[in-house]
Design a protein around this motif. Structure first.
Motif, PDB file in Angstrom:
ATOM      1  N   ARG A  52      71.109  62.137   3.789  1.00 42.57           N
ATOM      2  CA  ARG A  52      69.786  61.864   4.350  1.00 42.57           C
ATOM      3  C   ARG A  52      69.488  60.367   4.160  1.00 42.57           C
ATOM      4  NH1 ARG A  52      66.481  65.906   5.606  1.00 42.57           N
ATOM      5  NH2 ARG A  52      64.615  64.692   5.092  1.00 42.57           N
ATOM      6  N   VAL A  53      69.500  59.629   5.274  1.00 45.88           N
ATOM      7  CA  VAL A  53      69.393  58.178   5.224  1.00 45.88           C
ATOM      8  C   VAL A  53      68.218  57.711   6.076  1.00 45.88           C
ATOM      9  CG1 VAL A  53      70.559  56.004   5.774  1.00 45.88           C
ATOM     10  CG2 VAL A  53      71.856  57.912   4.801  1.00 45.88           C
ATOM     11  N   ALA A  54      67.471  56.732   5.561  1.00 48.26           N
ATOM     12  CA  ALA A  54      66.389  56.089   6.288  1.00 48.26           C
ATOM     13  C   ALA A  54      66.785  54.653   6.609  1.00 48.26           C
ATOM     14  CB  ALA A  54      65.105  56.102   5.472  1.00 48.26           C
ATOM     15  N   ILE A  55      66.208  54.112   7.682  1.00 48.95           N
ATOM     16  CA  ILE A  55      66.430  52.724   8.075  1.00 48.95           C
ATOM     17  C   ILE A  55      65.105  51.974   7.996  1.00 48.95           C
ATOM     18  CG2 ILE A  55      66.993  51.184   9.999  1.00 48.95           C
ATOM     19  CD1 ILE A  55      68.944  53.283  11.014  1.00 48.95           C
ATOM     20  N   SER A  79      59.905  61.269   3.090  1.00 48.46           N
ATOM     21  CA  SER A  79      60.959  61.879   3.902  1.00 48.46           C
ATOM     22  C   SER A  79      62.104  62.427   3.078  1.00 48.46           C
ATOM     23  CB  SER A  79      61.492  60.861   4.918  1.00 48.46           C
ATOM     24  OG  SER A  79      60.463  60.374   5.737  1.00 48.46           O
ATOM     25  N   ARG A  80      62.044  62.225   1.764  1.00 47.17           N
ATOM     26  CA  ARG A  80      63.026  62.769   0.814  1.00 47.17           C
ATOM     27  C   ARG A  80      64.463  62.365   1.207  1.00 47.17           C
ATOM     28  NH1 ARG A  80      60.341  66.979   2.554  1.00 47.17           N
ATOM     29  NH2 ARG A  80      62.236  68.060   3.229  1.00 47.17           N
ATOM     30  N   GLY A 119      58.558  53.505  -7.778  1.00 42.99           N
ATOM     31  CA  GLY A 119      59.379  54.529  -8.429  1.00 42.99           C
ATOM     32  C   GLY A 119      60.476  55.085  -7.544  1.00 42.99           C
ATOM     33  N   MET A 120      60.775  54.417  -6.453  1.00 43.69           N
ATOM     34  CA  MET A 120      61.833  54.898  -5.558  1.00 43.69           C
ATOM     35  C   MET A 120      63.200  54.530  -6.127  1.00 43.69           C
ATOM     36  SD  MET A 120      60.103  53.893  -1.876  1.00 43.69           S
ATOM     37  CE  MET A 120      61.432  54.619  -0.908  1.00 43.69           C
ATOM     38  N   LYS A 121      64.066  55.514  -6.285  1.00 36.80           N
ATOM     39  CA  LYS A 121      65.365  55.306  -6.915  1.00 36.80           C
ATOM     40  C   LYS A 121      66.531  55.522  -5.946  1.00 36.80           C
ATOM     41  CE  LYS A 121      63.605  56.611 -11.476  1.00 36.80           C
ATOM     42  NZ  LYS A 121      63.752  57.516 -12.644  1.00 36.80           N
TER      43      LYS A 121
END
Length: 588
Positions: free
Chosen positions: A227-230, A279-280, A304-306
């Motif tokens: 699961r990847v975001a751009i 969006s996990r 806190g995004m890891k």
């Protein structure tokens, strides 16, 4: 400094600051003929699992796989008498003023300037100096067309260099087609530029297709993320860049979950990051420049995004580590070359000359600009003052070794050499070559292992490397290694007998096979006698046999590069065939 002052300054030579180690210009004494026909399938050496519809069908025709021909009358144009020329003009189009990319444009100009100055110090073109005709690539749409027309028709340049933005480069390419002027590029990554089938273009930088496929291989195949975001800049560079990444993601079964954008000058990315957080996703791909990437990384960590973070090559600018600090830890990005090559004298000497001239270390745009201009100057010197023949010299180039490393040009005259994967660790960046196709055999996605008897170290003394292939030509010297050529084109059975004899010699440490057939024979014997093989071949079946003794590098890779890879690995493994094979193939 105003452009007209800067342009005039480029004709001056600075005595005592430049290296004289530049080959004198041949001045067209022996011009190249028409480029030999070449073909590369698949286009851009794309991996099978990322090619369109590869899981379902085979296309009846593929575009862009053959060399782009020029059949016009330009080769018959008379060469002007040198007595009628005061200088050899080359047009430069780049964002130097009033443009968001003007800092990058100035860096690119510095690299180009050094190449011009060194060529002039070596005598120029038969005593005539090369001169850059500077033209600003403005941010206003269409303004570049006026500048390009001026340099081609008013200033009578012999070739064009530029630009950074894909839209201006497209415009320049259309003028080059109309006026029949060769053009080189070192910074535009828009993959549609060479797909115009215009035979006047060469680029030394891997485009967004190669960058995107490389990132996709790392993210989905190696790391198993899904699961990847751009998060990208909202301009042509960001829009065209991520398009190929989204294509690769879909073909690998992991469509991009969400895409967010930001504008030039934005400093607050909280809204986009919260959408991504909701969006996990497992990972975030950044497509933009270093300064906004640094701000994004800091804001991600404060929220806190890891998630793991990956980026395009422009993310790794000089500002990244300085501005992001610890927030950049773990970032991975694709990069066109390895700037930490301490053992490469060509790179080290270039860095020293650049620092002397500009009082700063050369970064990506300067280094690639230098290499692209060197390619162009070499083409002019070989071809003479005929634009079509200069074009022939550029189009016929298959390999080139510049200060940034080895380049491999496809039939569209674009560099498709495997990229490097850069990673931030302990506030420093490390680099490793990362081909899109894995260079070693895998079973259940793990390197093949060797579970046989212990392999003894080679005896003390010079180690031997067998160079096996059709009419092999060993390099002049390779420190610490004795290179033994074995011709695979001899009578049937003779080559294999000679190979076996050499492989039973305990001083033989490895085989470098330079063709498909010789690679298969070398692998069978190497597997039997426990000798690692470096195969210079695009045949993927070599690495699908689950044999632990082979490293495959792309066909066309210079033998010198394979030997450098071998020498670097030997420094870590010592004179032991098994340890050498494990380090070459990545086996545990």
């Amino acid at each position: 400094m105003p452009l007209h002052v800067r342009a005039a300054a480029l004709t001056l030579l600075i005595a005592g600051t430049l290296s004289p180690q530049t080959t004198p210009c041949a001045c067209g004494v022996n011009p190249p003929g028409r480029p030999a026909a070449r073909e590369l399938r698949p286009y851009a050496a794309a991996p099978d699992d990322m090619r369109p519809f590869s899981k379902f069908t085979t296309p009846h025709y593929e575009h862009y796989t053959n060399i782009v021909e020029y059949n016009g009358p330009g080769r018959d144009e008379p060469v002007p008498a040198l007595s009628t020329l005061d200088e050899i003009r080359i047009g430069f189009l780049g964002p130097l003023e009033n443009h968001p990319d003007q800092a990058l444009g100035q860096r690119m100009l510095n690299g180009v300037t050094l190449a011009i100055e060194e060529a002039n110090k070596a005598g120029g073109y038969c005593g005539k100096p090369f001169r850059l005709m500077l033209h600003n690539d403005q941010a206003v749409w269409g303004s570049a067309s006026n500048e390009i027309v001026k340099m081609v028709y008013d200033e009578k340049v012999w070739a064009i260099f530029g630009s950074i933005s894909g839209d201006s480069t497209h415009i320049a390419l259309r003028v080059a087609l109309k006026a029949e002027v060769p053009m080189v590029n070192s910074a535009a990554t828009d993959p549609t530029i060479p797909e115009t089938i215009i035979p006047w273009y060469l680029t030394v930088l891997q485009d967004d297709r190669v960058q995107s496929y490389t990132l996709a291989r790392r993210i989905y195949t190696d790391l198993g993320l899904s699961r990847v975001a751009i998060l990208r800049i909202n301009d042509r560079y960001g829009r065209f860049g991520v398009g190929k990444f989204k294509d690769a993601s879909r073909r690998l079964g992991h469509p991009v979950v969400i895409e967010q954008k930001y504008l030039y000058g934005d400093t607050d990315f909280a809204r986009q990051l919260r959408v991504i957080q909701d969006s996990r996703v497992d990972a975030v791909v950044l497509w933009g420049d270093a300064a906004p990437a640094a701000a994004i990384l800091k804001q991600m960590r404060s929220l806190g995004m890891k998630q793991r973070v990956f980026g395009s090559f422009r993310v790794l600018g000089p500002e990244l580590l300085e501005q992001a600090g610890d927030a950049a830890e773990g970032l991975e990005a694709v990069f066109p070359y390895d700037p930490t090559r301490a053992k490469d004298p060509l790179w080290q000497e270039f860095q020293a000359r650049f620092k002397t001239r500009f009082h700063a270390a050369p970064e990506t745009f300067a280094s690639l600009g230098y290499d692209a201009m060197k390619v162009l100057l070499d083409a002019i010197c070989r071809a003479g003052l005929n634009r079509a023949v200069i074009r022939d010299a550029l189009t016929g180039l298959a390999n080139y070794r510049g200060v940034t490393g080895e380049m491999t040009f496809d039939p569209n005259a674009k560099n498709i050499a495997p990229m490097y994967l850069a990673k931030v660790e302990n506030r420093a960046v490390t680099y490793r070559r990362y081909p899109m196709d894995k260079p070693y055999a895998r079973s259940a996605e793990k390197p093949a292992e060797f579970n046989g008897p212990v392999v003894a170290d080679a005896p003390k003394g010079a180690l031997q490397v067998i160079l096996f292939g059709p009419h092999p030509a060993p390099p002049r010297s390779q420190e610490g290694l004795a290179i033994i050529p074995v011709d695979s084109q001899t009578a049937w059975g003779k080559a294999s007998s000679e190979l076996v004899k050499l492989l039973y010699d305990e001083r033989t440490i490895a085989i470098v096979a330079t063709a498909r057939d010789s690679s298969h024979l070398a692998l069978q014997l190497g597997n039997k006698l426990h000798v690692p093989v470096i195969a210079l071949s695009d045949d993927t079946s070599l690495t699908s046999m689950n044999l632990p003794w082979i490293l495959r590098m792309p066909a066309g890779t210079p033998v010198e590069e394979a030997l450098r890879r071998l020498t670097d690995t030997l420094a870590k493994s010592g004179p032991n065939r098994e340890r050498l094979a494990r380090l070459l193939t990545g086996a545990p």
